[in-house]
Design a protein around this motif. Sequence first.
Motif, PDB file in Angstrom:
ATOM      1  N   GLY A   1     -21.176   2.321   6.173  1.00  0.00           N
ATOM      2  CA  GLY A   1     -20.486   2.069   7.436  1.00  0.00           C
ATOM      3  C   GLY A   1     -19.091   1.515   7.196  1.00  0.00           C
ATOM      4  O   GLY A   1     -18.128   1.902   7.873  1.00  0.00           O
ATOM      5  N   VAL A   2     -18.973   0.631   6.219  1.00  0.00           N
ATOM      6  CA  VAL A   2     -17.677   0.009   5.934  1.00  0.00           C
ATOM      7  C   VAL A   2     -16.691   1.050   5.400  1.00  0.00           C
ATOM      8  O   VAL A   2     -15.500   1.037   5.730  1.00  0.00           O
ATOM      9  N   ILE A   3     -17.197   1.974   4.573  1.00  0.00           N
ATOM     10  CA  ILE A   3     -16.300   3.016   4.057  1.00  0.00           C
ATOM     11  C   ILE A   3     -15.796   3.892   5.218  1.00  0.00           C
ATOM     12  O   ILE A   3     -14.614   4.246   5.280  1.00  0.00           O
ATOM     13  N   SER A   4     -16.681   4.214   6.145  1.00  0.00           N
ATOM     14  CA  SER A   4     -16.243   4.976   7.317  1.00  0.00           C
ATOM     15  C   SER A   4     -15.166   4.207   8.085  1.00  0.00           C
ATOM     16  O   SER A   4     -14.212   4.796   8.610  1.00  0.00           O
ATOM     17  N   LEU A   5     -15.322   2.899   8.156  1.00  0.00           N
ATOM     18  CA  LEU A   5     -14.324   2.056   8.811  1.00  0.00           C
ATOM     19  C   LEU A   5     -12.959   2.239   8.152  1.00  0.00           C
ATOM     20  O   LEU A   5     -11.944   2.458   8.834  1.00  0.00           O
ATOM     21  N   VAL A   6     -12.934   2.194   6.832  1.00  0.00           N
ATOM     22  CA  VAL A   6     -11.663   2.339   6.120  1.00  0.00           C
ATOM     23  C   VAL A   6     -11.071   3.728   6.371  1.00  0.00           C
ATOM     24  O   VAL A   6      -9.865   3.872   6.601  1.00  0.00           O
ATOM     25  N   ASN A   7     -11.932   4.755   6.316  1.00  0.00           N
ATOM     26  CA  ASN A   7     -11.451   6.118   6.610  1.00  0.00           C
ATOM     27  C   ASN A   7     -10.738   6.153   7.953  1.00  0.00           C
ATOM     28  O   ASN A   7      -9.657   6.729   8.097  1.00  0.00           O
TER      29      ASN A   7
ATOM     30  N   LEU B   1      -9.444   3.610   9.634  1.00  0.00           N
ATOM     31  CA  LEU B   1      -8.249   2.759   9.686  1.00  0.00           C
ATOM     32  C   LEU B   1      -7.042   3.441   9.062  1.00  0.00           C
ATOM     33  O   LEU B   1      -5.902   3.212   9.488  1.00  0.00           O
ATOM     34  N   SER B   2      -7.265   4.283   8.058  1.00  0.00           N
ATOM     35  CA  SER B   2      -6.099   4.958   7.470  1.00  0.00           C
ATOM     36  C   SER B   2      -5.510   5.901   8.522  1.00  0.00           C
ATOM     37  O   SER B   2      -4.298   6.102   8.587  1.00  0.00           O
ATOM     38  N   ARG B   3      -6.375   6.477   9.355  1.00  0.00           N
ATOM     39  CA  ARG B   3      -5.881   7.331  10.432  1.00  0.00           C
ATOM     40  C   ARG B   3      -5.163   6.468  11.485  1.00  0.00           C
ATOM     41  O   ARG B   3      -4.103   6.832  12.002  1.00  0.00           O
ATOM     42  N   LEU B   4      -5.743   5.305  11.748  1.00  0.00           N
ATOM     43  CA  LEU B   4      -5.138   4.439  12.762  1.00  0.00           C
ATOM     44  C   LEU B   4      -3.754   3.954  12.334  1.00  0.00           C
ATOM     45  O   LEU B   4      -2.843   3.841  13.164  1.00  0.00           O
ATOM     46  N   ALA B   5      -3.593   3.684  11.032  1.00  0.00           N
ATOM     47  CA  ALA B   5      -2.296   3.214  10.535  1.00  0.00           C
ATOM     48  C   ALA B   5      -1.206   4.222  10.909  1.00  0.00           C
ATOM     49  O   ALA B   5      -0.120   3.862  11.376  1.00  0.00           O
ATOM     50  N   VAL B   6      -1.517   5.490  10.707  1.00  0.00           N
ATOM     51  CA  VAL B   6      -0.579   6.557  11.031  1.00  0.00           C
ATOM     52  C   VAL B   6      -0.281   6.583  12.536  1.00  0.00           C
ATOM     53  O   VAL B   6       0.868   6.579  12.970  1.00  0.00           O
ATOM     54  N   ASN B   7      -1.349   6.573  13.332  1.00  0.00           N
ATOM     55  CA  ASN B   7      -1.157   6.729  14.768  1.00  0.00           C
ATOM     56  C   ASN B   7      -0.531   5.504  15.433  1.00  0.00           C
ATOM     57  O   ASN B   7       0.165   5.631  16.443  1.00  0.00           O
TER      58      ASN B   7
ATOM     59  N   ASP C   1      -7.406   6.721   0.989  1.00  0.00           N
ATOM     60  CA  ASP C   1      -7.080   6.014   2.228  1.00  0.00           C
ATOM     61  C   ASP C   1      -6.060   4.921   1.956  1.00  0.00           C
ATOM     62  O   ASP C   1      -5.091   4.754   2.697  1.00  0.00           O
ATOM     63  N   MET C   2      -6.287   4.178   0.890  1.00  0.00           N
ATOM     64  CA  MET C   2      -5.404   3.077   0.616  1.00  0.00           C
ATOM     65  C   MET C   2      -3.995   3.578   0.309  1.00  0.00           C
ATOM     66  O   MET C   2      -3.014   3.004   0.767  1.00  0.00           O
ATOM     67  N   LYS C   3      -3.934   4.654  -0.475  1.00  0.00           N
ATOM     68  CA  LYS C   3      -2.639   5.224  -0.808  1.00  0.00           C
ATOM     69  C   LYS C   3      -1.892   5.636   0.470  1.00  0.00           C
ATOM     70  O   LYS C   3      -0.712   5.376   0.630  1.00  0.00           O
TER      71      LYS C   3
END
Lengths: 255, 255, 222, 222, 222, 222, 222, 222
Positions: free
Chosen positions: E141-147, E149-155, E199-201
């Motif tokens: 679940g936490v990994i999905s969260l990070v996935n 958030l990387s999209r959210l950072a962009v948007n 994601d982090m990159k």
Amino acid sequence: MAEQPQTGSLKSRTAIVVVFETFRNELDEHNDRRERLIKNSRDVTNLSKKVIFLLHRIMTEDEPTPKPNNDRASRAAAKGREKLKEVQNLFASIRGEVEGDRFWRYQRNVSPGLQEYIEALSFAHYLDTGALISFNQVQQSLSDEHGVPYFPLTLEDYLLGLSDLTGELMRYAISAISQRGGRTIAREVCTFVRSCRADFETLTPYYKELRKKQAVTSQSLQKIEDATYAIAVRTSEYDLPPEMLDDVVAMVSGS
Amino acid sequence: MAEQPQTGSLKSRTAIVVVFETFRNELDEHNDRRERLIKNSRDVTNLSKKVIFLLHRIMTEDEPTPKPNNDRASRAAAKGREKLKEVQNLFASIRGEVEGDRFWRYQRNVSPGLQEYIEALSFAHYLDTGALISFNQVQQSLSDEHGVPYFPLTLEDYLLGLSDLTGELMRYAISAISQRGGRTIAREVCTFVRSCRADFETLTPYYKELRKKQAVTSQSLQKIEDATYAIAVRTSEYDLPPEMLDDVVAMVSGS
Amino acid sequence: MDSENLENINQMLEQDAELREKIKDQVTEFDKKTRVMTGLLNKIHSTPTNQLPALLDSVQPVLYSCSDVTAEIADLVPANQFWRWKDTWCNSLRNAVFVATLIEFLRSESLMTIQQVSDILGIQPSWKDRFVLTAEDYLHGVISLVNELSRLAVNAVTMGDFEQPIKISNFVKDIFAGFSMLNLKNDTLRRRYDSLKYDMKKIEEVVYDVSLRKLAPSTRDA
Amino acid sequence: MDSENLENINQMLEQDAELREKIKDQVTEFDKKTRVMTGLLNKIHSTPTNQLPALLDSVQPVLYSCSDVTAEIADLVPANQFWRWKDTWCNSLRNAVFVATLIEFLRSESLMTIQQVSDILGIQPSWKDRFVLTAEDYLHGVISLVNELSRLAVNAVTMGDFEQPIKISNFVKDIFAGFSMLNLKNDTLRRRYDSLKYDMKKIEEVVYDVSLRKLAPSTRDA
Amino acid sequence: MDSENLENINQMLEQDAELREKIKDQVTEFDKKTRVMTGLLNKIHSTPTNQLPALLDSVQPVLYSCSDVTAEIADLVPANQFWRWKDTWCNSLRNAVFVATLIEFLRSESLMTIQQVSDILGIQPSWKDRFVLTAEDYLHGVISLVNELSRLAVNAVTMGDFEQPIKISNFVKDIFAGFSMLNLKNDTLRRRYDSLKYDMKKIEEVVYDVSLRKLAPSTRDA
Amino acid sequence: MDSENLENINQMLEQDAELREKIKDQVTEFDKKTRVMTGLLNKIHSTPTNQLPALLDSVQPVLYSCSDVTAEIADLVPANQFWRWKDTWCNSLRNAVFVATLIEFLRSESLMTIQQVSDILGIQPSWKDRFVLTAEDYLHGVISLVNELSRLAVNAVTMGDFEQPIKISNFVKDIFAGFSMLNLKNDTLRRRYDSLKYDMKKIEEVVYDVSLRKLAPSTRDA
Amino acid sequence: MDSENLENINQMLEQDAELREKIKDQVTEFDKKTRVMTGLLNKIHSTPTNQLPALLDSVQPVLYSCSDVTAEIADLVPANQFWRWKDTWCNSLRNAVFVATLIEFLRSESLMTIQQVSDILGIQPSWKDRFVLTAEDYLHGVISLVNELSRLAVNAVTMGDFEQPIKISNFVKDIFAGFSMLNLKNDTLRRRYDSLKYDMKKIEEVVYDVSLRKLAPSTRDA
Amino acid sequence: MDSENLENINQMLEQDAELREKIKDQVTEFDKKTRVMTGLLNKIHSTPTNQLPALLDSVQPVLYSCSDVTAEIADLVPANQFWRWKDTWCNSLRNAVFVATLIEFLRSESLMTIQQVSDILGIQPSWKDRFVLTAEDYLHGVISLVNELSRLAVNAVTMGDFEQPIKISNFVKDIFAGFSMLNLKNDTLRRRYDSLKYDMKKIEEVVYDVSLRKLAPSTRDA
Ligand SMILES: [Mn+2]
Ligand SMILES: [Mn+2]
């Protein structure tokens, strides 16, 4: 042997064995020939792969005094073609093995190397001319000094070899981007691969293998499109002509 | 080249390129050697397959005056071993290529031919002695006149080669049945393959490939069992000793 | 099978099994060390350039201690069997190459040679049939280095260091020139080499951004 | 692609497609003929031996008529392209070999040669780069013959003919001796050759049963 | 088989089949809830930061209602059979973890612990042999969260919020460091952990873009 | 991640890894035992019927000793985690079922029940959340038994025992009828059940051969 | 997507899902019936010929009751959607064909036509767009019949009935000749048709065994 | 088999074979048309936005001409057999949906409904038992549309059109929200729906690049 197996159907074991011995010789000869052709094809593959690396190498190596890309490209093509003569000699050497109706018997064994050769040859051709090598040109490269083909080129080998070319062009375009003038190269390659993909698309119904490779071509094209996109985005942010941008960066990074 | 890349870490492009050129030579040399060994292995496979057919051929061919099967078997084994000398020469010829630590680097490329050779050798050995050839005997056959091995034999190749032997023994047993005295051969082979299967069973945990081949061995064994069963059922119906049965049939069918 | 043969075989199998177990234990050890080092080095992306030396100093002892583990492995591997066992530890070894070359780059902007890495990991010339740093493993480590540097180029700018990307760019271009000398097969190395091009492109973009915004000192003086 | 090249290619493709269609039509024809013949010959298993000649006579004309179809195909295939297209018809051709050799065996207890089969199917020497009966196809047909004869050996006895199995046995042993001269690869032919052994075993069993029950005339006189 | 033995076995098989059906129905229910929640939360990518609380508030009741479904499942699962059935619902459960931790991050920039998620989903300590939130499911679940958030950072940047990426970057760096301490085996979790690097990159590149252009207040002074 | 959360998770992961290792060791032990037993029982195909009791006697102690291993495993498995770990040992367990039922058939021509097999393997009722013989595993073992018996029917005849196939036939018919009453889902068990048909057909053919030739006393009078 | 479009689509998808569920329930019912029937009919292999009528009588009512299930299915299937859903029940239907034709053969040694089978299963002409017995399904059932009869030929002899194999042989020869007239494409049906050859060979061998030993009255005079 | 039964069956099989051939010919025709259209539409990636209308105009007539082919097919398909044959043409049909919806988007930025696509392809309500556009086929076409648009977003920017990505983003967001309301089973459609996420992410990144750099008029003011 007193038996005359040819004159009628075979009534004795000896007669049958005599006939089957001729079958054995036939089968053994066929298998040996097949082996020789497979080995030849492996050699062709290896040499052709080296030519492809050679072409990439020349196209990315540093030049003491930068010249137009065209000069470099024709030099690369010339060197590549020179090396490909060795491969052509390998094809010449199997001429006798695949004479007449035998070619189609061993086509599948000749094919892997042949396709790799076409990939290399078409890469050199593209660098030199910016165009796709034609079927006749490839067939010509596989012919002796009187223009007599060593063996007939099949359409399938021609198309599958070209299909692999798009992968190499993708690599070429991506590495070009980090070089001076690379943007133009990337854009040209993009247009070229796009048209390759379109041309192949009409031909995919005929060859299953081509359908599979077409998927790879689409991926390669997308990678090139993404790269040219990145260039476009970057340059749009500044109001300088592309050449000047290159100069500014060169000055800063001191290369 | 004025650069001395060995003396410190690499600071210039020229220095790096010089070092990478040595890598290129190393990789090219490796690939070329690999190619040579693959070709050698294909030759070994082909020759060994021919020996296996030769052994089958001698064991099934008609004899003008029937002799005990043992005579025929030693003759077959002798001829087979003679032919296998050619294969051993092929192994001797790559001795230099796989010296020292190099053997393990190319083991996977040598392996296919080697296993086929072991299959042929162990078949000849079985015909001659009725026994399974030992690891040391195989290693010895791959050694020069001073008993120095051309390369180390791996346990895996030894076992996988032997595992293939059971398939050939199944073929041997089935064709023997239609011959005089074939019943004895089938029964002997049945016992032998049963014990092979049992021996391999304890070794399967160690090699995945052996597990797969063991399934084939089990099938072969079952085919041999079914064949010996058919013999048993037939002979049980009549109250004649087996040899006499053979004679009656021979008389009737006139062979 | 006659019993001598069978015994022979069983003995070989047991020796191999035992050896495999022992090597695996050492590799686990090796792996732990490289995990610790990469964990520490991950901080370069948030450490200001002037504090890097301290960070690198903290990694160095762990790197030196790898020679213990390589010695243990070299001790275990039988004569001539290097290529039989190398797959077991090649991941750890490539990570060690990555660590060593990354530290060296951050210290001196130069590429550590295969010989230097070998030496730092304590690999002895006399082990040549048992434990060697092969060109392939070295090259994999160097590619990981470039992957990491493309990330560093980005983060350096975020931290306000506008020179780092330019240094990285020059360094990576040199390495790329090296790689283009090679004739590769269609293997992992080829695929990873292809990925280098994307790293190079990313780094170029950073240099480009930085240059055009005239943030780099050399342009400030221009 | 420049338009000349493209036109060139399209022309080749259309020619091939058209040719493929035409050959397929002929092969369908060929297939029908062999289906009719095997349908008729299936009756050998329930036809008393003395009525076999009449049955064979009814098949013969169909067999002869195959030469029409081979001629059509040979006409279609371009020079040197025999091996390109042969897979299309090889099943029909193997069936035709089976039919021809079965008839010959039932008539004369002998094996029709590859040349005789070729002749009966009207295959001309001048077609050698366009339509040939290869050794492989001939051998496949002969194996099908043996498969069928093992079934016939069983059914002949049921119909009271105790000599047929002995004839079959001798014939099949001869053929087997021929096959064991060959060096085969691990292909279909090898697998089918292995199956011959089982046919031979089955036939042997029938001969055995018949001999031991002293049903065969030769033993009755013994 | 004696009939008692047989009946016994048949009964077991039928009970299992029935139970499977019932559990599946509950999982379908669970699945619907998580689908509704992820559907709503998908709007974070187009919702200005100041309107996020309202959006989160609309999801919260659905999240709380999950405890109904977990209770139903815990009721169905026979004693001791947690590990037998858990694969049936683990996808839904991981999605629920994703939802819970995403809401918490958006509210407080902190990571909900495994215990907190368990509590919010109404999982009772007394169910430990029937329904548990395992470490593995939590981490997925936490990994999905990070996935996400990387999209959210962009948007977020597209919507003009330049601080969100920086918050996300700090949060994800922490999680990544946490993960790199774990000794993950070579399984799905490991593969997905590798995806975190991308994601982090991506997030770092967004932060780079923002700080290069001095868009965020915190980077404007850098 | 806050450190307590993290430590908590890491501890769980490490405990699992350790436990997995320990259970695997016991399963290796279990596997060795079943391998020894099947190795010995493999000799039934070449052992005359009157010498079977001695052979079975030699296997029995190994079978009894399996209870040591099941006890060890039951000890290791944490409360409630039977279903988590059962896949690890289910192959060994199925083999043990096969061995137990084969011995019983050869001794008494009857099928051991699931309860009897449980008992012989020392499985305690109190382990029900840690180590159980499930219906599925029992049925797999029984199918293996039938597979083996079809082979034995053939080999018994070869050794001159014409009654064994008849006993086997009756026994297997019973089992087959039993299986056809079960409501099997479309899984491995179902596929293996389909294979029973081939075994039964083969056994029927052996009985046919024996009775056609009036070889068995029981059929001689027919 | 505009909401009407969307709702429209969603409604279609949900209706399909519901319908699928309902049909599946009926097919489960159908399947149970055919399982019961094949279970009973399995006893033909151990039932003396004179007791067969009683056995068949016990199956007949179940066969008739299948019309309930076909009616239920025909009711569920929407107009025109026969071809959409037929795969769901075709296995059960083929089994029903097998049962019907087996009973008929055992009663009258004749082959039930596709129309007769349709009638016995209560399939109405008016259902032609919802539930039909296709030629393909009928042929699959007939092939299963032949598979079973080859087994019966063997077992009949074991039970001392030496005429059954001869009846079966005649019947199957007919069917085989029929099949060889059909122009089957290269699909499952074709593959199963090839299996008929093995059945026929087996049956011929049984007839051979019987006539060789002059066991059947009809062969005794031969 | 009695001859009437047989003839009956054979006739059915032959009719089906013939029909299959005829339908296949029409599908080849359909396929050619969609291939021509996708070939032309492929140029949207290199055609400046203001020249798009001309390009679309050149495709339109081909799209309208598809109604010829659908009419031919509807004519061939026997009453009630839509579901039997639909797999033959569903690829072509999905491509036609893709073409129609792509043109509509490029013209009006709106999504054509399933009814509108049906109408444009000339599908008549009266064909409902022979030729229909199903929800599934429509959705497949729409997913292909999204795949293509993510590529177009990228290429539009390359050609200097910075508004296209924003239009695409809004359009695709809508479709994605629509899809997430559907209750898709775990099939091809579900898998392709999952791929939409990647497309959306890619489009969002393009919009990000454009708005970060204030390239589009609409984002320039942001
Ligand atoms: Mn390539
Ligand atoms: Mn072999």
